[in-house]
Design a protein around this motif. Structure first.
Motif, PDB file in Angstrom:
ATOM      1  N   ASP A 176      18.307 -21.882  16.123  1.00  0.00           N
ATOM      2  CA  ASP A 176      19.247 -23.000  16.223  1.00  0.00           C
ATOM      3  C   ASP A 176      19.948 -23.037  17.576  1.00  0.00           C
ATOM      4  O   ASP A 176      20.320 -24.111  18.054  1.00  0.00           O
ATOM      5  CB  ASP A 176      20.309 -22.923  15.112  1.00  0.00           C
ATOM      6  N   LEU A 177      20.135 -21.866  18.186  1.00  0.00           N
ATOM      7  CA  LEU A 177      20.831 -21.779  19.471  1.00  0.00           C
ATOM      8  C   LEU A 177      19.885 -21.823  20.671  1.00  0.00           C
ATOM      9  O   LEU A 177      20.329 -21.756  21.807  1.00  0.00           O
ATOM     10  CB  LEU A 177      21.649 -20.477  19.525  1.00  0.00           C
ATOM     11  N   GLY A 178      18.594 -21.900  20.393  1.00  0.00           N
ATOM     12  CA  GLY A 178      17.614 -21.906  21.474  1.00  0.00           C
ATOM     13  C   GLY A 178      17.404 -20.535  22.099  1.00  0.00           C
ATOM     14  O   GLY A 178      16.926 -20.424  23.220  1.00  0.00           O
ATOM     15  N   LYS A 179      17.746 -19.494  21.376  1.00  0.00           N
ATOM     16  CA  LYS A 179      17.574 -18.116  21.857  1.00  0.00           C
ATOM     17  C   LYS A 179      16.282 -17.558  21.282  1.00  0.00           C
ATOM     18  O   LYS A 179      16.074 -17.577  20.079  1.00  0.00           O
ATOM     19  CB  LYS A 179      18.748 -17.229  21.421  1.00  0.00           C
ATOM     20  N   THR A 180      15.430 -17.048  22.145  1.00  0.00           N
ATOM     21  CA  THR A 180      14.129 -16.563  21.690  1.00  0.00           C
ATOM     22  C   THR A 180      13.991 -15.039  21.742  1.00  0.00           C
ATOM     23  O   THR A 180      13.037 -14.498  21.202  1.00  0.00           O
ATOM     24  CB  THR A 180      13.009 -17.194  22.535  1.00  0.00           C
ATOM     25  N   THR A 181      14.933 -14.369  22.367  1.00  0.00           N
ATOM     26  CA  THR A 181      14.852 -12.912  22.455  1.00  0.00           C
ATOM     27  C   THR A 181      15.029 -12.300  21.075  1.00  0.00           C
ATOM     28  O   THR A 181      15.991 -12.590  20.381  1.00  0.00           O
ATOM     29  CB  THR A 181      15.943 -12.360  23.399  1.00  0.00           C
ATOM     30  N   ARG A 182      14.083 -11.475  20.726  1.00  0.00           N
ATOM     31  CA  ARG A 182      14.136 -10.799  19.434  1.00  0.00           C
ATOM     32  C   ARG A 182      14.893  -9.487  19.613  1.00  0.00           C
ATOM     33  O   ARG A 182      14.452  -8.605  20.343  1.00  0.00           O
ATOM     34  CB  ARG A 182      12.724 -10.549  18.930  1.00  0.00           C
ATOM     35  N   ILE A 183      16.021  -9.360  18.969  1.00  0.00           N
ATOM     36  CA  ILE A 183      16.859  -8.170  19.112  1.00  0.00           C
ATOM     37  C   ILE A 183      16.329  -7.052  18.215  1.00  0.00           C
ATOM     38  O   ILE A 183      16.208  -5.902  18.648  1.00  0.00           O
ATOM     39  CB  ILE A 183      18.325  -8.486  18.777  1.00  0.00           C
ATOM     40  N   TYR A 184      16.046  -7.368  16.971  1.00  0.00           N
ATOM     41  CA  TYR A 184      15.561  -6.400  15.987  1.00  0.00           C
ATOM     42  C   TYR A 184      14.269  -6.900  15.371  1.00  0.00           C
ATOM     43  O   TYR A 184      14.068  -8.096  15.205  1.00  0.00           O
ATOM     44  CB  TYR A 184      16.567  -6.221  14.838  1.00  0.00           C
ATOM     45  N   GLU A 185      13.425  -5.959  14.976  1.00  0.00           N
ATOM     46  CA  GLU A 185      12.308  -6.322  14.110  1.00  0.00           C
ATOM     47  C   GLU A 185      12.876  -6.562  12.714  1.00  0.00           C
ATOM     48  O   GLU A 185      12.591  -7.564  12.088  1.00  0.00           O
ATOM     49  CB  GLU A 185      11.252  -5.214  14.081  1.00  0.00           C
ATOM     50  N   GLN A 186      13.685  -5.604  12.259  1.00  0.00           N
ATOM     51  CA  GLN A 186      14.371  -5.719  10.972  1.00  0.00           C
ATOM     52  C   GLN A 186      15.728  -5.048  11.111  1.00  0.00           C
ATOM     53  O   GLN A 186      15.848  -4.045  11.826  1.00  0.00           O
ATOM     54  CB  GLN A 186      13.562  -5.038   9.866  1.00  0.00           C
ATOM     55  N   ALA A 187      16.720  -5.596  10.429  1.00  0.00           N
ATOM     56  CA  ALA A 187      18.055  -4.989  10.495  1.00  0.00           C
ATOM     57  C   ALA A 187      18.872  -5.385   9.274  1.00  0.00           C
ATOM     58  O   ALA A 187      19.012  -6.572   8.978  1.00  0.00           O
ATOM     59  CB  ALA A 187      18.769  -5.435  11.764  1.00  0.00           C
ATOM     60  N   GLY A 211      19.321  -8.901  10.706  1.00  0.00           N
ATOM     61  CA  GLY A 211      18.129  -9.258  11.482  1.00  0.00           C
ATOM     62  C   GLY A 211      17.642 -10.659  11.152  1.00  0.00           C
ATOM     63  O   GLY A 211      17.343 -11.459  12.045  1.00  0.00           O
ATOM     64  N   ASP A 212      17.589 -10.976   9.859  1.00  0.00           N
ATOM     65  CA  ASP A 212      17.166 -12.322   9.427  1.00  0.00           C
ATOM     66  C   ASP A 212      18.134 -13.385   9.926  1.00  0.00           C
ATOM     67  O   ASP A 212      17.728 -14.447  10.395  1.00  0.00           O
ATOM     68  CB  ASP A 212      17.079 -12.396   7.903  1.00  0.00           C
ATOM     69  N   MET A 213      19.435 -13.093   9.846  1.00  0.00           N
ATOM     70  CA  MET A 213      20.446 -14.059  10.283  1.00  0.00           C
ATOM     71  C   MET A 213      20.311 -14.332  11.782  1.00  0.00           C
ATOM     72  O   MET A 213      20.352 -15.479  12.223  1.00  0.00           O
ATOM     73  CB  MET A 213      21.850 -13.531   9.961  1.00  0.00           C
ATOM     74  N   LEU A 214      20.132 -13.283  12.578  1.00  0.00           N
ATOM     75  CA  LEU A 214      20.016 -13.473  14.026  1.00  0.00           C
ATOM     76  C   LEU A 214      18.756 -14.253  14.395  1.00  0.00           C
ATOM     77  O   LEU A 214      18.776 -15.079  15.308  1.00  0.00           O
ATOM     78  CB  LEU A 214      20.032 -12.124  14.742  1.00  0.00           C
ATOM     79  N   ARG A 215      17.687 -13.977  13.680  1.00  0.00           N
ATOM     80  CA  ARG A 215      16.432 -14.695  13.932  1.00  0.00           C
ATOM     81  C   ARG A 215      16.607 -16.181  13.601  1.00  0.00           C
ATOM     82  O   ARG A 215      16.233 -17.056  14.371  1.00  0.00           O
ATOM     83  CB  ARG A 215      15.311 -14.067  13.102  1.00  0.00           C
ATOM     84  N   ARG A 216      17.222 -16.458  12.465  1.00  0.00           N
ATOM     85  CA  ARG A 216      17.423 -17.840  12.014  1.00  0.00           C
ATOM     86  C   ARG A 216      18.379 -18.589  12.951  1.00  0.00           C
ATOM     87  O   ARG A 216      18.089 -19.682  13.406  1.00  0.00           O
ATOM     88  CB  ARG A 216      17.952 -17.817  10.583  1.00  0.00           C
ATOM     89  N   THR A 217      19.524 -17.991  13.258  1.00  0.00           N
ATOM     90  CA  THR A 217      20.508 -18.678  14.099  1.00  0.00           C
ATOM     91  C   THR A 217      20.062 -18.724  15.554  1.00  0.00           C
ATOM     92  O   THR A 217      20.435 -19.644  16.283  1.00  0.00           O
ATOM     93  CB  THR A 217      21.895 -18.016  13.992  1.00  0.00           C
ATOM     94  N   GLY A 218      19.273 -17.746  15.967  1.00  0.00           N
ATOM     95  CA  GLY A 218      18.741 -17.773  17.333  1.00  0.00           C
ATOM     96  C   GLY A 218      17.906 -19.014  17.580  1.00  0.00           C
ATOM     97  O   GLY A 218      17.992 -19.638  18.647  1.00  0.00           O
TER      98      GLY A 218
END
Length: 147
Positions: A66-77, A57-64
């Motif tokens: 960088d990629l300009g992606k704002t959709t939150r997939i997980y609150e925590q994972a 979850g932290d990795m996706l939030r951080r890399t998102g």
């Protein structure tokens, strides 16, 4: 009529694909940290050692970001990785190609807009005699963690 039958057949295929995806998922009520701690305890109570915890979850939030992606997939994972020498050895003695199923992982996650619901999931394994004990082990761990 042929279109109706073809449409119904397509719908059945789509529904079976959803129902038979690659993961077994169950839900638990509570806080993410509590269920994750229960998962760790259920693994360790079986004498198994956790090799690694991936904070997906932290990795996706951080890399998102960088990629300009704002959709939150997980609150925590998190994905918890571990192994069982007994189960692993048995499945690999049965077929050395079963190495691809080791180490074992269980995901624990929460979704945006679903407070108090924690998901626990593990891969589905082929229904072979050598892999049934692995599936039983992981399903048991998840069942204990979701109580």
């Amino acid at each position: 009529m042929k279109r109706l039958i073809a449409g119904l057949f397509g719908l059945l295929l789509a529904l079976s694909a959803v129902a038979d995806d690659g993961a077994k998922v169950i839900t638990a009520k509570g806080k993410f940290a509590d269920v994750r701690d229960d998962l760790v305890a259920a693994i360790e109570q079986r004498g198994l050692v956790i090799n690694f915890t991936a904070h997906v979850g932290d990795m996706l939030r951080r890399t998102g970001q960088d990629l300009g992606k704002t959709t939150r997939i997980y609150e925590q994972a998190d994905v918890i990785e571990f192994c069982s020498a007994t189960a692993s050895r048995a499945m690999m003695e049965a077929d050395p190609r079963n190495l691809v199923f080791c180490p074992y992982t269980i995901a624990v996650y929460t979704l945006p807009g679903k407070p108090g619901v924690v998901y626990l999931a593990h891969r589905k394994y082929p229904r072979t005699a050598a892999l049934k004990p692995v599936d039983k082990l992981l399903s048991g761990i998840i069942a204990d963690a979701s109580k």
